[in-house]
Design an enzyme around this catalytic site. Structure first.
Site, PDB file in Angstrom:
ATOM      1  N   LYS A  18     -46.593   8.844 -89.565  1.00  0.00           N
ATOM      2  CA  LYS A  18     -47.164   7.687 -88.873  1.00  0.00           C
ATOM      3  C   LYS A  18     -47.767   8.140 -87.542  1.00  0.00           C
ATOM      4  O   LYS A  18     -47.225   9.021 -86.861  1.00  0.00           O
ATOM      5  CB  LYS A  18     -46.096   6.625 -88.628  1.00  0.00           C
ATOM      6  CG  LYS A  18     -45.291   6.251 -89.863  1.00  0.00           C
ATOM      7  CD  LYS A  18     -46.159   5.831 -91.040  1.00  0.00           C
ATOM      8  CE  LYS A  18     -45.317   5.595 -92.292  1.00  0.00           C
ATOM      9  NZ  LYS A  18     -46.122   5.298 -93.481  1.00  0.00           N
TER      10      LYS A  18
ATOM     11  N   ALA B 236     -36.501   2.928 -99.831  1.00  0.00           N
ATOM     12  CA  ALA B 236     -36.551   1.480-100.072  1.00  0.00           C
ATOM     13  C   ALA B 236     -37.894   0.878 -99.631  1.00  0.00           C
ATOM     14  O   ALA B 236     -38.469   1.318 -98.630  1.00  0.00           O
ATOM     15  CB  ALA B 236     -35.400   0.804 -99.327  1.00  0.00           C
TER      16      ALA B 236
END
Length: 340
Positions: free
Chosen positions: A294, A210
């Site tokens: 990340k 998403a």
């Protein structure tokens, strides 16, 4: 950081990176025993090219010469053309110019364009390969002019060994008008560096999908996508017949059958994401991997060493690459495969 850009030394390697990541690139090169030296914003020099390409380097070239910019444009172009002809006496050339990706460097765009054209005019036209995308298959030499404040540095690298074929490694991707997020550009850039990409009918799993930036680009290529995320996809994407939305956590999801590709761009702790991707590799749930990891605020390189170990040793992923691409920010892009 030097106040003025220092000239690179002939025979050494010149690397460029994202602004603010110079210390991390410097640390990588130091760990590899490459004797790095900071030249200026986003520019780092090393004595040799490490065995593993530096994660934080956008591009790397072996320095042919450095020239001060106090010469006339004609003198500078003549000197660069002569040095290029000496260093690469045969074969096709791809000639490019790039600027340090910094405020001071980017102000030199006009000078760089003019110098590039002047050098091109002084080289044999039949040696200049216009289609950069053919450089690797043509065994061409990539020659780059780094136009920095006060100095122009010229270097080369065989195209087959180049980290990127884009000038200075700045592979800019265009964001489509219907894209739900800028994440799509990160995926497009990652796929450019691969020898192949998801094809029509192939099954892709997109973990943490998403709102659907990566899923959208994969569907556009004709792939069938299993989008895994508790959050909703954008409505027009959720209605796509080739998209199956599984509304559950990426950490609990298990596929019913192996996928061709595993994609992941989750804003989550790097070691936990690495362990998740390792599980997919260990269990043979996917053949190809493209993922963004990340970065923490501190200890970026030590974390990436652990991520590499988890993916290769625990997960069995092969051919692993780890790069901070142009569209990456506080993250790196990982690609790998299994059983090819």
């Amino acid at each position: 950081m030097p106040e003025d850009t220092l000239p690179a030394q002939p025979g050494r390697w010149l690397w460029t990176c994202r602004a603010g990541f110079e210390p991390h690139l410097f640390e990588e090169l130091a760990w590899a025993g490459a004797s790095p030296r900071m030249l200026g914003e986003v520019l780092v020099e090393s004595e040799k090219r490490p065995t593993e390409p530096p994660v934080f380097a956008r591009t790397g070239i072996r320095v042919l010469a450095s020239f001060p910019t106090d010469q006339t444009p004609e003198q500078l172009a003549e000197a660069i053309a002569a040095r290029t002809a000496e260093a690469a006496p045969a074969g096709s050339l791809v000639l490019q110019a790039f600027l340090p990706d910094s405020p001071a460097g980017n102000r030199l765009a006009d000078e760089a364009d003019a110098l590039l054209e002047a050098v091109r005019a002084r080289l044999p036209a039949d040696r200049l390969l216009e289609e950069t995308w053919r450089a690797r298959e043509a065994s061409a030499t990539l020659v780059e002019l780094c136009v920095a404040p006060g100095v122009v540095m010229v270097g080369s690298v065989p195209a087959r060994e180049a980290l990127s074929l884009a000038p200075g490694g700045r592979q800019r991707m265009r964001r489509s008008g219907d894209s739900p997020s800028r994440a799509a550009m990160k995926l497009e850039e990652a796929l450019v560096s691969l020898p192949f990409e998801p094809g029509r009918g192939e099954v892709c799993v997109d973990l943490g999908a998403a709102p659907g930036g990566w899923t959208q680009r994969l569907v556009a290529r004709g792939a069938r996508v299993i989008a895994v995320d508790p959050a909703k996809l954008m409505p027009e994407l959720a209605r796509q017949p080739r998209v199956e939305h599984v509304q559950e956590s990426a950490f609990s999801y298990a596929p019913e059958e192996p996928a061709d590709w595993l994609f992941c761009d989750m804003a989550w702790r790097p070691l936990e994401v690495a362990q998740l991707l390792a599980k997919w590799g260990r269990r043979g749930w996917a053949t190809h991997l493209v993922a963004n990891i990340k970065l923490p605020i501190k200890d970026k390189n030590p974390i990436l060493v652990r991520v590499r170990h988890i993916l290769t040793q625990d997960g069995g992923w092969q051919g692993l690459t780890m790069r901070q691409l142009y569209h990456d920010r506080d993250e790196v892009t990982v690609t790998a495969h299994r059983g090819l």
